[in-house]
Write a protein that holds these residues in place. Structure first.
Motif, PDB file in Angstrom:
ATOM      1  N   VAL A 134      10.515  -6.097   5.172  1.00 26.79           N
ATOM      2  CA  VAL A 134      10.685  -4.887   4.434  1.00 26.79           C
ATOM      3  C   VAL A 134      11.800  -5.003   3.418  1.00 26.79           C
ATOM      4  CG1 VAL A 134      11.510  -2.284   4.343  1.00 26.79           C
ATOM      5  CG2 VAL A 134       9.904  -3.201   5.991  1.00 26.79           C
ATOM      6  N   GLY A 135      11.554  -4.750   2.081  1.00 31.39           N
ATOM      7  CA  GLY A 135      12.725  -4.922   1.289  1.00 31.39           C
ATOM      8  C   GLY A 135      12.195  -5.006  -0.279  1.00 31.39           C
ATOM      9  N   CYS A 136      13.071  -5.642  -1.215  1.00 31.85           N
ATOM     10  CA  CYS A 136      12.523  -5.741  -2.370  1.00 31.85           C
ATOM     11  C   CYS A 136      12.464  -7.356  -2.790  1.00 31.85           C
ATOM     12  CB  CYS A 136      13.652  -5.267  -3.593  1.00 31.85           C
ATOM     13  SG  CYS A 136      13.743  -3.228  -3.279  1.00 31.85           S
ATOM     14  N   TYR A 137      11.506  -7.690  -3.664  1.00 32.48           N
ATOM     15  CA  TYR A 137      11.509  -9.210  -3.891  1.00 32.48           C
ATOM     16  C   TYR A 137      11.319  -9.444  -5.364  1.00 32.48           C
ATOM     17  CZ  TYR A 137      10.515  -9.719   1.101  1.00 32.48           C
ATOM     18  OH  TYR A 137      10.637  -9.787   2.495  1.00 32.48           O
ATOM     19  N   GLY A 184      -9.098 -10.441  -1.338  1.00 43.46           N
ATOM     20  CA  GLY A 184      -7.788 -10.524  -1.344  1.00 43.46           C
ATOM     21  C   GLY A 184      -7.324 -10.738   0.076  1.00 43.46           C
ATOM     22  N   ILE A 185      -5.907 -10.745   0.182  1.00 42.90           N
ATOM     23  CA  ILE A 185      -5.395 -10.950   1.616  1.00 42.90           C
ATOM     24  C   ILE A 185      -4.123  -9.842   1.506  1.00 42.90           C
ATOM     25  CG2 ILE A 185      -5.862 -13.189   1.872  1.00 42.90           C
ATOM     26  CD1 ILE A 185      -2.769 -13.787   1.212  1.00 42.90           C
ATOM     27  N   PHE A 186      -3.813  -9.475   3.022  1.00 48.27           N
ATOM     28  CA  PHE A 186      -2.508  -9.035   3.202  1.00 48.27           C
ATOM     29  C   PHE A 186      -1.158  -9.921   3.378  1.00 48.27           C
ATOM     30  CE2 PHE A 186      -5.138  -5.299   3.895  1.00 48.27           C
ATOM     31  CZ  PHE A 186      -4.670  -4.363   3.142  1.00 48.27           C
ATOM     32  N   LEU A 241       0.670  -1.326   0.003  1.00 50.35           N
ATOM     33  CA  LEU A 241      -0.031  -0.015   0.082  1.00 50.35           C
ATOM     34  C   LEU A 241       0.808   1.202   0.045  1.00 50.35           C
ATOM     35  CD1 LEU A 241      -2.072  -2.107   0.677  1.00 50.35           C
ATOM     36  CD2 LEU A 241      -3.293  -0.441   2.161  1.00 50.35           C
ATOM     37  N   ALA A 242       1.934   1.233   0.594  1.00 50.65           N
ATOM     38  CA  ALA A 242       2.722   2.356   0.671  1.00 50.65           C
ATOM     39  C   ALA A 242       3.347   2.827  -0.631  1.00 50.65           C
ATOM     40  CB  ALA A 242       4.115   2.196   1.685  1.00 50.65           C
ATOM     41  N   VAL A 272       8.785  -3.497  -1.325  1.00 50.69           N
ATOM     42  CA  VAL A 272       7.884  -3.783  -0.161  1.00 50.69           C
ATOM     43  C   VAL A 272       8.284  -2.654   1.111  1.00 50.69           C
ATOM     44  CG1 VAL A 272       7.110  -5.354   1.280  1.00 50.69           C
ATOM     45  CG2 VAL A 272       7.416  -6.085  -0.967  1.00 50.69           C
ATOM     46  N   PRO A 273       7.955  -1.563   0.815  1.00 46.09           N
ATOM     47  CA  PRO A 273       8.640  -0.696   2.277  1.00 46.09           C
ATOM     48  C   PRO A 273       7.989  -0.703   3.361  1.00 46.09           C
ATOM     49  CG  PRO A 273       7.212   0.743   0.396  1.00 46.09           C
ATOM     50  CD  PRO A 273       7.473  -0.830  -0.195  1.00 46.09           C
ATOM     51  N   SER A 274       6.631  -1.139   3.318  1.00 46.14           N
ATOM     52  CA  SER A 274       5.983  -1.339   4.666  1.00 46.14           C
ATOM     53  C   SER A 274       6.049  -2.579   5.268  1.00 46.14           C
ATOM     54  CB  SER A 274       4.572  -0.836   4.661  1.00 46.14           C
ATOM     55  OG  SER A 274       3.770  -1.775   3.943  1.00 46.14           O
ATOM     56  N   GLY A 275       6.189  -3.745   4.402  1.00 44.47           N
ATOM     57  CA  GLY A 275       6.044  -5.045   4.903  1.00 44.47           C
ATOM     58  C   GLY A 275       4.673  -5.684   4.918  1.00 44.47           C
TER      59      GLY A 275
END
Length: 147
Positions: A113-116, A106-108, A19-20, A78-81
């Motif tokens: 935090v990082g890049c994937y 959907g789901i969360f 979301l961030a 993925v800055p907020s996790g």
């Protein structure tokens, strides 16, 4: 460990994003992501993935620890996790964003935090995903993603 869930889409799209990364789109039109240039821009920036599924309906998603290297893949920030995985129509926009309510399709998924590197594949109405940490998250696509 696997995570499995089902969702229903009326836009034939699976959206994956933190979301961030789409805060700048919350006040945009609700369907901003259906404009190819905007969709491609956010994918290339690593802000979101929009996977065109070919048809509306119910899909089963399996998130696995890893998928075969032959599967298609793209990078995601993925800055907020907290990553949303679900129907394209629940993408942030129109002054709304996924909120965990019962109307959200959907789901969360919590991730460090990082890049994937997100690998994905589809077989009929089943979608498989995996998230592997990588350095940096940018993509270089020219066309919309269809799986």
């Amino acid at each position: 460990m696997e995570t499995t869930f089902t969702f229903v889409t009326g836009t034939a799209t699976l959206a994956i994003f933190d979301l961030a990364c789409l805060q700048h789109r919350v006040s945009d039109d609700a369907d901003w992501w259906s404009i190819p240039e905007d969709e491609i821009e956010e994918i290339n920036r690593g802000n979101a993935l929009f996977l065109n599924l070919g048809e509306d309906g119910e899909y089963r998603v399996i998130i696995r620890d890893d998928l075969d290297d032959t599967c298609a893949s793209l990078s995601l920030r993925v800055p907020s996790g907290r990553v949303f995985i679900g129907a394209g129509e629940d993408t942030s926009g129109g002054d709304l964003e996924p909120d965990g309510s019962a109307v959200m399709a959907g789901i969360f998924l919590p991730l460090p935090v990082g890049c994937y590197r997100v690998r994905y594949s589809k077989s009929q109405s089943q979608i498989s995903l995996s998230f592997t940490p990588v350095e940096g998250a940018s993509n270089d696509i020219q066309d919309l993603l269809r799986i």
